[in-house]
Design a protein around this motif. Sequence first.
Motif, PDB file in Angstrom:
ATOM      1  N   ARG A  59       3.042   6.471  -2.694  1.00 61.25           N
ATOM      2  CA  ARG A  59       4.129   6.926  -3.567  1.00 61.25           C
ATOM      3  C   ARG A  59       3.559   7.373  -4.919  1.00 61.25           C
ATOM      4  O   ARG A  59       4.050   8.326  -5.532  1.00 61.25           O
ATOM      5  CB  ARG A  59       5.154   5.798  -3.771  1.00 61.25           C
ATOM      6  N   ASP A 113       5.246   9.764  10.150  1.00 62.15           N
ATOM      7  CA  ASP A 113       4.231   8.711  10.014  1.00 62.15           C
ATOM      8  C   ASP A 113       3.623   8.325  11.368  1.00 62.15           C
ATOM      9  O   ASP A 113       2.460   7.937  11.438  1.00 62.15           O
ATOM     10  CB  ASP A 113       4.822   7.463   9.333  1.00 62.15           C
ATOM     11  N   ARG A 130       1.411  11.730  12.913  1.00 64.77           N
ATOM     12  CA  ARG A 130       0.287  12.367  12.216  1.00 64.77           C
ATOM     13  C   ARG A 130      -1.015  11.985  12.924  1.00 64.77           C
ATOM     14  O   ARG A 130      -1.100  10.952  13.597  1.00 64.77           O
ATOM     15  CB  ARG A 130       0.258  11.948  10.745  1.00 64.77           C
ATOM     16  N   ARG A 160      -5.813   9.902   2.271  1.00 63.25           N
ATOM     17  CA  ARG A 160      -6.079   8.603   2.919  1.00 63.25           C
ATOM     18  C   ARG A 160      -7.472   8.101   2.543  1.00 63.25           C
ATOM     19  O   ARG A 160      -7.662   6.929   2.272  1.00 63.25           O
ATOM     20  CB  ARG A 160      -5.935   8.709   4.439  1.00 63.25           C
ATOM     21  N   ARG A 206      10.898  10.218   8.427  1.00 63.12           N
ATOM     22  CA  ARG A 206       9.638   9.594   7.989  1.00 63.12           C
ATOM     23  C   ARG A 206       8.946   8.877   9.144  1.00 63.12           C
ATOM     24  O   ARG A 206       7.726   8.938   9.284  1.00 63.12           O
ATOM     25  CB  ARG A 206       9.896   8.601   6.851  1.00 63.12           C
ATOM     26  N   ARG A 214       1.161   0.912   6.908  1.00 63.82           N
ATOM     27  CA  ARG A 214       1.335   1.545   8.215  1.00 63.82           C
ATOM     28  C   ARG A 214       0.080   1.403   9.074  1.00 63.82           C
ATOM     29  O   ARG A 214       0.158   1.390  10.294  1.00 63.82           O
ATOM     30  CB  ARG A 214       1.616   3.053   8.051  1.00 63.82           C
ATOM     31  N   ASP A 215      -1.095   1.338   8.405  1.00 65.86           N
ATOM     32  CA  ASP A 215      -2.367   1.349   9.137  1.00 65.86           C
ATOM     33  C   ASP A 215      -3.268   0.200   8.700  1.00 65.86           C
ATOM     34  O   ASP A 215      -4.483   0.291   8.776  1.00 65.86           O
ATOM     35  CB  ASP A 215      -3.090   2.672   8.865  1.00 65.86           C
ATOM     36  N   SER A 270       0.747  11.559   2.722  1.00 66.99           N
ATOM     37  CA  SER A 270      -0.055  10.533   3.397  1.00 66.99           C
ATOM     38  C   SER A 270      -0.667  11.053   4.699  1.00 66.99           C
ATOM     39  O   SER A 270      -1.546  10.406   5.265  1.00 66.99           O
ATOM     40  CB  SER A 270       0.783   9.284   3.679  1.00 66.99           C
ATOM     41  N   THR A 292       0.825  -1.217   0.000  1.00 69.31           N
ATOM     42  CA  THR A 292       0.000   0.000   0.000  1.00 69.31           C
ATOM     43  C   THR A 292       0.860   1.268   0.000  1.00 69.31           C
ATOM     44  O   THR A 292       0.396   2.329  -0.399  1.00 69.31           O
ATOM     45  CB  THR A 292      -0.975   0.030   1.201  1.00 69.31           C
TER      46      THR A 292
END
Length: 215
Positions: free
Chosen positions: A39, A179, A182, A108, A175, A129-130, A102, A34
């Motif tokens: 990207r 990440d 946020r 998102r 990053r 990440r999520d 992101s 994802t």
Amino acid sequence: MATKIITIDGPAGSGKTTVSKALAKRLDWIYVDTGALYRGVAYEVTRTGTDYNDDNALESLLATLALELVNEAGALRLLSSGRDITDLIRTPEISMLASAVSAKPRVRAALLDMQRSIATKTDAVFEGRDMGTVVFPGADYKFFLSADLATRAMRRHSEGSGQSLCEVEKDIAKRDKNDSEREQAPLKAADDAVLIDSTDLTVEEVVGRILQEIG
Ligand code: DC
């Protein structure tokens, strides 16, 4: 019959992509990177010169965005409006911009349905990440990979981005901070995820642990 989902979350360089690919191959499932979608958004922001801090400009870009992940001979390719941009999204600039865009709630939201719709079609390993916290809270199995910063930087550096090891480490740390801090869907382990520290483990060992967990 409902499809099966394994989620693998973790920071840059934790081994998510390599492990997800190897795991998906062992299970004969597809794997979905994802991060490539974020990207792709960053690439289109750059290509079109969009000011992503301008809500209207970002909205216009997202309205015409047509990203597609396709499996080609076991490898994942990213298409944007039909154009293969797979080889253009791994630069240090796109990595950093992907992290920045992101954090935008609209970005998102635009990618959420796409990810969920892939999962309705086939069994898949989703990495990001999520995945375990927001996109697939009801996933069959959840994992969170970590590794210490120096190890992660060394792994990324060996992929050859043209940056020095020190620059790679600095970028990854930045990053990680973006990440994790946020507001929307920050990088974190789901409460019910199995945590694996891959610092001293080979890819085979990590995949072995995951296969053991899922029985
Ligand atoms: O996994 P990656 O390094 O290719 O991801 C690039 C960036 O995209 C990452 O810094 C944060 C963002 N990302 C995200 O916010 N959520 C995801 N599920 C995957 C990636």
